[in-house]
Design a protein around this motif. Structure first.
Motif, PDB file in Angstrom:
ATOM      1  N   LYS A   6       0.836  -1.195   0.000  1.00 40.60           N
ATOM      2  CA  LYS A   6       0.000   0.000   0.000  1.00 40.60           C
ATOM      3  C   LYS A   6       0.873   1.247   0.000  1.00 40.60           C
ATOM      4  O   LYS A   6       1.881   1.322   0.705  1.00 40.60           O
ATOM      5  N   LEU A   7       0.485   2.244  -0.800  1.00 41.76           N
ATOM      6  CA  LEU A   7       1.162   3.537  -0.792  1.00 41.76           C
ATOM      7  C   LEU A   7       0.484   4.437   0.230  1.00 41.76           C
ATOM      8  O   LEU A   7      -0.739   4.578   0.231  1.00 41.76           O
ATOM      9  N   SER A  88       7.193   7.461  -9.971  1.00 43.48           N
ATOM     10  CA  SER A  88       6.015   6.600  -9.754  1.00 43.48           C
ATOM     11  C   SER A  88       6.355   5.136 -10.002  1.00 43.48           C
ATOM     12  O   SER A  88       5.949   4.253  -9.239  1.00 43.48           O
ATOM     13  N   TYR A 115       3.738  14.736  -3.699  1.00 44.64           N
ATOM     14  CA  TYR A 115       3.034  13.458  -3.553  1.00 44.64           C
ATOM     15  C   TYR A 115       1.848  13.342  -4.495  1.00 44.64           C
ATOM     16  O   TYR A 115       1.556  12.261  -5.021  1.00 44.64           O
ATOM     17  N   GLN A 119       0.424  10.158  -6.610  1.00 50.18           N
ATOM     18  CA  GLN A 119      -0.892   9.670  -6.202  1.00 50.18           C
ATOM     19  C   GLN A 119      -1.785   9.462  -7.430  1.00 50.18           C
ATOM     20  O   GLN A 119      -2.435   8.421  -7.575  1.00 50.18           O
ATOM     21  N   MET A 123      -3.030   5.660  -8.542  1.00 47.48           N
ATOM     22  CA  MET A 123      -4.339   5.494  -7.914  1.00 47.48           C
ATOM     23  C   MET A 123      -5.089   4.252  -8.388  1.00 47.48           C
ATOM     24  O   MET A 123      -5.732   3.550  -7.604  1.00 47.48           O
ATOM     25  N   TYR A 126      -2.931   0.588  -7.203  1.00 46.78           N
ATOM     26  CA  TYR A 126      -2.578   0.154  -5.850  1.00 46.78           C
ATOM     27  C   TYR A 126      -3.533   0.762  -4.819  1.00 46.78           C
ATOM     28  O   TYR A 126      -4.185   1.773  -5.074  1.00 46.78           O
ATOM     29  N   ILE A 128      -4.204   3.013  -1.825  1.00 44.56           N
ATOM     30  CA  ILE A 128      -3.531   4.240  -1.392  1.00 44.56           C
ATOM     31  C   ILE A 128      -4.253   4.826  -0.183  1.00 44.56           C
ATOM     32  O   ILE A 128      -5.480   4.892  -0.148  1.00 44.56           O
ATOM     33  N   THR A 130      -3.994   8.344   2.321  1.00 44.91           N
ATOM     34  CA  THR A 130      -3.386   9.668   2.413  1.00 44.91           C
ATOM     35  C   THR A 130      -3.624  10.255   3.800  1.00 44.91           C
ATOM     36  O   THR A 130      -4.763  10.333   4.257  1.00 44.91           O
TER      37      THR A 130
END
Length: 234
Positions: A6-7, A88, A115, A119, A123, A126, A128, A130
């Motif tokens: 996960k980012l 990225s 970021y 993102q 998106m 993965y 994500i 924030t």
């Protein structure tokens, strides 16, 4: 098949480690990979310096993977697109191994943040999360012990001066000049010549050890300088 990582985008605030949110600190206490962008190879990542005290408390500190991609301060849109694409894909390489990646950024993740470019690119591929952070300009107002806006006041945030400011100046009650080092003396003169009563102050290196509050515009203009203009009611 390896589950993808996960980012996690993390706003680390303006400079003081104690201004990290509890949620951000919890992620930083365990995430295996941290991306911390900086503007040049020889420069220190300010965002990384903010979170380092948290990282050093980890038992696995020496095993943390810290990646510092270069995001140069240039205005060539095509070149920037290449840099964001490359960064990225580098993040994606780590996510594809199943490791979570924290991408740290100064201030808040949604306010002029590097970021946001990653993102958008990742998106659809993965998971994500924030995590917001304290912005530089709210920290500046706190340092001055003053409100930015009250009641029905309109706040205008200006990252860089262009012709649009001419059209909105008379309608705004407070102006935040982000990265004041980039702003022109022409705009400063226009604001000073505005007939409304006003308060102007600048904050350098807000919440850091070398924080400095200046009445009026800052003429030294180091990179981390924010100027705030508050027009007063007639």
């Amino acid at each position: 098949m390896v589950k993808k990582g996960k980012l996690i985008g993390i706003g680390v605030g303006p400079g003081d480690t104690e201004l990290l949110t509890l949620k951000a600190a919890k992620v930083l206490e365990k995430v295996p990979v941290i991306f911390s962008p900086k503007s040049a190879k020889e420069k220190e990542s300010i965002a990384l310096s903010i979170v380092r005290p948290i990282l050093k408390e980890r038992k696995d500190y020496k095993k943390i993977m810290i990646v510092e991609p270069i995001f140069p301060m240039i205005e060539d849109k095509k070149e920037l697109e290449k840099i964001w694409d490359s960064a990225s894909e580098l993040v994606a390489q780590y996510l594809n191994t199943g490791r979570d990646v924290a991408f740290i950024t100064l201030g808040d993740t949604s306010i002029f943040s590097t970021y946001s470019y990653l993102q958008k690119r990742l998106m659809d591929r993965y998971e994500i999360e924030t995590i917001p952070g304290i912005t530089s300009f709210t920290a500046c107002a706190a340092a001055k012990n003053e409100a930015l806006v009250e009641q029905n006041d309109i706040l205008t945030i200006v990252p860089k001066i262009d012709s649009r400011i001419e059209n909105i100046l008379e309608y705004t009650d407070s102006i935040v000049l982000m990265k004041a080092s980039r702003n022109s003396t022409k705009l400063e003169l226009k604001i000073k010549n505005d007939k409304r009563e006003k308060e102007i102050y600048s904050v350098q290196n807000c919440t850091r050890e070398n924080e400095k509050i200046i009445e009026g515009f800052s003429h030294e203009k180091p990179y981390l300088t924010t100027s705030i203009i508050k027009f007063k009611d007639d």
